[in-house]
Motif scaffolding. Structure first.
Motif, PDB file in Angstrom:
ATOM      1  N   ALA A  76       2.935   8.043  15.662  1.00  0.00           N
ATOM      2  CA  ALA A  76       2.095   6.851  15.528  1.00  0.00           C
ATOM      3  C   ALA A  76       1.881   6.472  14.066  1.00  0.00           C
ATOM      4  O   ALA A  76       1.920   5.298  13.700  1.00  0.00           O
ATOM      5  CB  ALA A  76       0.752   7.087  16.217  1.00  0.00           C
ATOM      6  N   VAL A  77       1.657   7.477  13.214  1.00  0.00           N
ATOM      7  CA  VAL A  77       1.414   7.223  11.790  1.00  0.00           C
ATOM      8  C   VAL A  77       2.670   6.665  11.124  1.00  0.00           C
ATOM      9  O   VAL A  77       2.599   5.735  10.316  1.00  0.00           O
ATOM     10  CB  VAL A  77       0.961   8.523  11.081  1.00  0.00           C
ATOM     11  CG1 VAL A  77       0.727   8.263   9.601  1.00  0.00           C
ATOM     12  CG2 VAL A  77      -0.313   9.059  11.725  1.00  0.00           C
ATOM     13  N   ILE A  78       3.836   7.227  11.469  1.00  0.00           N
ATOM     14  CA  ILE A  78       5.100   6.776  10.883  1.00  0.00           C
ATOM     15  C   ILE A  78       5.381   5.331  11.276  1.00  0.00           C
ATOM     16  O   ILE A  78       5.790   4.515  10.446  1.00  0.00           O
ATOM     17  CB  ILE A  78       6.256   7.694  11.341  1.00  0.00           C
ATOM     18  CG1 ILE A  78       5.999   9.137  10.885  1.00  0.00           C
ATOM     19  CG2 ILE A  78       7.584   7.195  10.786  1.00  0.00           C
ATOM     20  CD1 ILE A  78       6.994  10.136  11.419  1.00  0.00           C
ATOM     21  N   LEU A  79       5.138   4.992  12.531  1.00  0.00           N
ATOM     22  CA  LEU A  79       5.372   3.627  13.011  1.00  0.00           C
ATOM     23  C   LEU A  79       4.513   2.637  12.246  1.00  0.00           C
ATOM     24  O   LEU A  79       4.988   1.566  11.846  1.00  0.00           O
ATOM     25  CB  LEU A  79       5.053   3.550  14.504  1.00  0.00           C
ATOM     26  CG  LEU A  79       5.150   2.159  15.153  1.00  0.00           C
ATOM     27  CD1 LEU A  79       6.576   1.630  15.053  1.00  0.00           C
ATOM     28  CD2 LEU A  79       4.691   2.214  16.605  1.00  0.00           C
ATOM     29  N   LEU A  80       3.252   2.997  12.016  1.00  0.00           N
ATOM     30  CA  LEU A  80       2.340   2.113  11.289  1.00  0.00           C
ATOM     31  C   LEU A  80       2.845   1.852   9.878  1.00  0.00           C
ATOM     32  O   LEU A  80       2.761   0.726   9.366  1.00  0.00           O
ATOM     33  CB  LEU A  80       0.947   2.746  11.242  1.00  0.00           C
ATOM     34  CG  LEU A  80      -0.166   1.916  10.602  1.00  0.00           C
ATOM     35  CD1 LEU A  80      -0.419   0.652  11.411  1.00  0.00           C
ATOM     36  CD2 LEU A  80      -1.440   2.740  10.481  1.00  0.00           C
ATOM     37  N   THR A  81       3.394   2.868   9.239  1.00  0.00           N
ATOM     38  CA  THR A  81       3.926   2.725   7.875  1.00  0.00           C
ATOM     39  C   THR A  81       5.128   1.795   7.849  1.00  0.00           C
ATOM     40  O   THR A  81       5.225   0.899   6.998  1.00  0.00           O
ATOM     41  CB  THR A  81       4.326   4.104   7.314  1.00  0.00           C
ATOM     42  OG1 THR A  81       3.182   4.962   7.310  1.00  0.00           O
ATOM     43  CG2 THR A  81       4.839   3.975   5.885  1.00  0.00           C
ATOM     44  N   PHE A  82       6.049   1.968   8.793  1.00  0.00           N
ATOM     45  CA  PHE A  82       7.265   1.155   8.823  1.00  0.00           C
ATOM     46  C   PHE A  82       6.963  -0.319   9.099  1.00  0.00           C
ATOM     47  O   PHE A  82       7.639  -1.205   8.579  1.00  0.00           O
ATOM     48  CB  PHE A  82       8.241   1.697   9.867  1.00  0.00           C
ATOM     49  CG  PHE A  82       9.090   2.818   9.364  1.00  0.00           C
ATOM     50  CD1 PHE A  82      10.080   2.599   8.415  1.00  0.00           C
ATOM     51  CD2 PHE A  82       8.901   4.118   9.823  1.00  0.00           C
ATOM     52  CE1 PHE A  82      10.861   3.636   7.937  1.00  0.00           C
ATOM     53  CE2 PHE A  82       9.675   5.166   9.349  1.00  0.00           C
ATOM     54  CZ  PHE A  82      10.665   4.927   8.401  1.00  0.00           C
ATOM     55  N   GLN A  84       4.524  -2.050   8.026  1.00  0.00           N
ATOM     56  CA  GLN A  84       4.005  -2.726   6.838  1.00  0.00           C
ATOM     57  C   GLN A  84       5.052  -2.923   5.744  1.00  0.00           C
ATOM     58  O   GLN A  84       4.853  -3.727   4.834  1.00  0.00           O
ATOM     59  CB  GLN A  84       2.823  -1.936   6.267  1.00  0.00           C
ATOM     60  CG  GLN A  84       1.635  -1.882   7.211  1.00  0.00           C
ATOM     61  CD  GLN A  84       0.468  -1.135   6.628  1.00  0.00           C
ATOM     62  OE1 GLN A  84      -0.292  -1.644   5.824  1.00  0.00           O
ATOM     63  NE2 GLN A  84       0.325   0.121   7.033  1.00  0.00           N
ATOM     64  N   ILE A  85       6.172  -2.207   5.815  1.00  0.00           N
ATOM     65  CA  ILE A  85       7.192  -2.310   4.772  1.00  0.00           C
ATOM     66  C   ILE A  85       7.725  -3.729   4.602  1.00  0.00           C
ATOM     67  O   ILE A  85       7.835  -4.217   3.458  1.00  0.00           O
ATOM     68  CB  ILE A  85       8.336  -1.305   5.046  1.00  0.00           C
ATOM     69  CG1 ILE A  85       7.835   0.123   4.813  1.00  0.00           C
ATOM     70  CG2 ILE A  85       9.541  -1.599   4.147  1.00  0.00           C
ATOM     71  CD1 ILE A  85       8.844   1.197   5.135  1.00  0.00           C
ATOM     72  N   LEU A  89       7.711  -5.902   1.075  1.00  0.00           N
ATOM     73  CA  LEU A  89       8.967  -6.431   0.534  1.00  0.00           C
ATOM     74  C   LEU A  89       8.916  -7.954   0.433  1.00  0.00           C
ATOM     75  O   LEU A  89       9.406  -8.541  -0.542  1.00  0.00           O
ATOM     76  CB  LEU A  89      10.144  -6.002   1.412  1.00  0.00           C
ATOM     77  CG  LEU A  89      10.520  -4.520   1.375  1.00  0.00           C
ATOM     78  CD1 LEU A  89      11.642  -4.233   2.356  1.00  0.00           C
ATOM     79  CD2 LEU A  89      10.929  -4.106  -0.031  1.00  0.00           C
ATOM     80  N   GLY A  90       8.306  -8.606   1.433  1.00  0.00           N
ATOM     81  CA  GLY A  90       8.174 -10.060   1.399  1.00  0.00           C
ATOM     82  C   GLY A  90       7.377 -10.517   0.200  1.00  0.00           C
ATOM     83  O   GLY A  90       7.779 -11.447  -0.519  1.00  0.00           O
ATOM     84  N   LEU A  91       6.246  -9.850  -0.056  1.00  0.00           N
ATOM     85  CA  LEU A  91       5.428 -10.196  -1.225  1.00  0.00           C
ATOM     86  C   LEU A  91       6.206  -9.980  -2.517  1.00  0.00           C
ATOM     87  O   LEU A  91       6.159 -10.799  -3.433  1.00  0.00           O
ATOM     88  CB  LEU A  91       4.155  -9.329  -1.241  1.00  0.00           C
ATOM     89  CG  LEU A  91       3.011  -9.758  -0.327  1.00  0.00           C
ATOM     90  CD1 LEU A  91       1.888  -8.730  -0.384  1.00  0.00           C
ATOM     91  CD2 LEU A  91       2.480 -11.127  -0.739  1.00  0.00           C
TER      92      LEU A  91
END
Length: 229
Positions: A76-82, A84-85, A89-91
């Protein structure tokens, strides 16, 4: 930016970050609760590793069975991190590729109505298109506080007992997450536009508030928050 008076880019980023965090709140809350559950079942995981240390296949099966029994999803934690990437990158590419404060409205989608010129100075202090030492340091400090709240203190080493490789690795990862990661975040924040630093700061403050909310929730239920790994 079209909804913010004066086309303030900094306030737009703050609003975007809060909006993203609110959308992801159910998932991030689940991830935070998963971390707490992982701390609670850690003694049971240690027992499994010790009991089946000679049989890795059985060890894996027993570990998965424990996760199912306790309704824990370690990914669950890993999914949340991915998730937001792409936002980060967009910003980054907006401030790397575009010649702000002028906006080329010809390349925007027809349903987007952005001002032709925007305000890059947040609160009259920070130029979000350039690096900012203050925001960069704040990004690292808030990251440190967030990790310190979300991760337990490492379990004390037992006298006369040599820790296993997995215990050493877990302790090392814990130390790196708590001390090395904030330094890396600070380094990144000091080398890119302050817009990224601002995203980190607001995101970390939101995460800190979330951790405090979960802690208060558990205290209200009379549950003790795990303090050791």
């Amino acid at each position: 930016m079209s909804t913010i008076p004066g086309g303030d880019v900094g306030l737009s980023i703050i609003l975007l970050t809060v909006l993203v965090k609110l959308i992801l709140f159910p998932l991030s809350l689940k991830a935070a609760r998963t971390q707490l559950l992982m701390r609670e079942i850690d003694p049971l995981l240690r027992e499994i590793k010790e009991k089946y240390k000679e049989n890795k296949e059985e060890q894996a099966l027993k570990t998965l069975a424990l996760y199912r029994e306790k309704n824990v999803n370690p990914f669950a934690v890993i999914l949340l991190t991915f998730i937001q990437i792409p936002i980060i990158l967009g910003l980054y590419f907006v401030f790397f590729n575009e010649k702000l404060p002028i906006i080329n409205t010809d390349i925007l989608y027809s349903f987007i109505h952005a001002p032709e010129q925007v305000n890059l100075i947040l609160f009259g202090i920070f130029d979000v298109s350039k690096t900012s030492v203050i925001l960069g340091v704040l990004a690292g400090v808030t990251q440190f506080l967030q990790v310190r709240l979300s991760m337990p203190k490492p379990a004390p080493l037992k006298e006369g007992v040599t820790p296993s490789f997995s215990d050493d690795f877990a302790r090392s990862m814990q130390m790196q997450m708590q001390y090395v990661l904030p330094v890396i975040i600070t380094g990144v924040a000091l080398s890119v536009a302050a817009a990224i630093s601002l995203y980190f700061v607001v995101s970390n403050l939101f995460a800190i508030g979330q951790e405090l909310y979960i802690k208060r929730e558990r205290e209200a239920k009379g549950e003790a928050t795990p303090t050791t790994a």
